[in-house]
Every structure is written in structure tokens, then in C-alpha cells.
Design a protein around this motif. Structure first.
Motif: not given
Length: 255
Positions: A162, A193, A196-197
Motif C-alpha cells: 500500500q 481485490e 485492484q486497490s
């Protein structure tokens, strides 16, 4: 005059073709905390191994530059392992000097040493200034299963992913597909998922589990934890590629 920073190096490879863009000179760093059940290089685990070579960044770069003619426009150096981030001071020295010479730099990491605590985080921020690309290995999306598979959780690893997205650092996500471990649609859906973030993923690669490094476990008198588990069939590899939408990630073609 300060002493040069030394790196513990397991080995080098002068014509890597699967370790980033173009042809790469690959440096395998010694040492890794994780104990992946599918690891094909358990001989890199012990950072204090007597077989490791103590080398300076200048020494490694001098060797790499012997092969620069083969790199083309996109090639360069890749540091793999083991886990290179365990030797972050050496990495900074190596990559900074490489960028001074106009060399493309790629870091192949599982992210296990990552933390926002000091002094690591400031060093990591500096390292990113000299890093063109990361090959980022996500072993398992589920924390409990990740711990079973590697003996470590994945919270800080996902946090690192992230953070790299926040700063826009190009990443190729790699995922080893292991039957009876990570090859379940439920986990692949969750991994998709998560990927994709992120907004910095240029490529997603499925790496089918293989047993080519099994002999090293025997040589080290280690019990092989995936005894009897065969590599995934092509149908399962294609299934994983479809769920993770690998064809969607094409940034690597133009960067």
C-alpha cells in the motif's frame, strides 16, 4: 575515511531473463527470515552462512558492468535473495552508485522486513529514490494461511504494498501458485481485490510451484514440507491468471 559497506552475497547471475525488464545482472543476497514451504533456495536463509561472499557495492558493480553490452535499453541489475531488505544499507549504497552510472535498478523482495518504525523506514524511503522497479512477492493474501506457509504473518507486507502504491513506485506483483496452500479461488479472489486497490501495478505474474529446488532441502538435512504435492496443472494456472486478471496489467510494456 569510513570503512566500505559490505554485503553478504550468495551468488550472482550474469544473464537473468525473468528478473525484471530486459536482460539483468542478478545479485542474490544472503539471508531471509521467512521459511516458505516452497522455497527453492533454502541455502540463502542463514545470513551468517560461511559460504556467503562479503563484497562491496563497487566490487559488485564492476562485475555487473562487464555484461552491460547485453542489457539493451531496458536491462540492468536486480537484487534478489534471500531477502535483500535485510541488508538495506548495502542496497542503498549499491543502488545509489548504480543510478550514478545510469543503471536500471530492480529489487526483488517479499517485503518481510518492512516496517514504518525507525531507523528502517527512513532508509527505505531513501532506497526508493534509487529503485526503478520492485518485483513484489505476495506469498498468500490470508494472514493465517500466510503464517502457515512462511512462519510469518503478512500484515506489514500488505502495508508495504500500500505504501508503494501511495508513492507511485512501479511494481510487478508475483504470486506462487501452490496446490493445497494458495490455489483456492477464495484466496485468489481476495488477492485480486487487494491488487485492484493498488494504483502502481505494472504487471501480475503467476509462478507455478515447482520442485526443482527440492534437492537443496535434502542437502541441508531439512524436512521438505510439501512432500507429495505436485506442481499445479495448466488449467489451475490459467484459472489463477483469469481471476487475477493478469492481462489487465500492461504498464510494463510502455514504461
Amino acid at each position: 575515511m569510513t570503512d566500505p559497506i559490505m554485503g553478504r552475497i550468495h551468488s550472482t547471475e550474469n544473464f537473468g531473463t525473468v528478473d525484471g525488464p530486459g536482460v539483468r545482472f542478478v545479485i542474490f543476497a544472503q539471508g531471509c527470515r521467512m521459511r516458505c514451504q516452497f522455497c527453492h533456495n533454502p541455502d540463502t536463509w542463514n545470513i551468517n552462512s560461511k559460504k556467503a561472499q562479503m563484497r562491496t557495492a563497487d566490487d559488485v558493480l564492476d562485475e555487473a558492468l562487464n555484461y552491460r553490452a547485453y542489457w539493451g535499453e531496458k536491462g540492468g541489475i536486480t537484487v534478489s535473495g534471500g531477502e535483500p531488505l535485510l541488508q538495506i544499507d548495502f542496497l542503498i549504497d549499491l543502488f545509489k552508485k548504480a543510478k550514478d552510472k545510469g543503471i536500471n535498478t530492480t529489487l526483488d523482495t517479499c517485503g518481510n522486513p518492512f516496517t514504518r518504525k525507525e531507523p528502517f523506514f527512513s532508509k527505505f524511503e531513501e532506497l526508493m529514490n534509487y529503485t526503478d522497479l520492485l518485483l513484489f512477492d505476495i506469498k498468500h493474501i490470508d494472514t493465517v494461511q500466510h503464517k502457515k506457509l512462511t512462519k510469518h504473518g503478512n500484515e506489514n507486507i500488505l502495508e508495504m504494498a500500500q505504501y508503494l502504491s501511495e508513492i507511485g513506485k512501479p511494481v510487478w506483483v508475483r504470486h506462487v501458485l501452490v496446490p493445497f496452500r494458495s490455489d483456492y479461488d477464495e484466496f485468489l479472489d481476495r488477492l485480486n481485490e487487494f491488487i485492484q486497490s493498488l494504483n502502481n501495478v505494472d504487471k501480475v505474474e503467476i509462478l507455478p510451484y515447482h520442485t526443482m529446488g527440492r534437492y537443496k532441502w535434502d542437502e541441508l538435512n531439512l524436512k521438505y514440507p510439501l512432500e507429495g504435492i505436485e506442481p499445479p496443472g495448466q488449467d489451475r494456472v490459467e484459472n489463477a491468471k483469469k481471476i487475477l486478471q493478469v492481462d489487465q496489467y500492461t504498464g510494463y510494456q510502455t514504461r
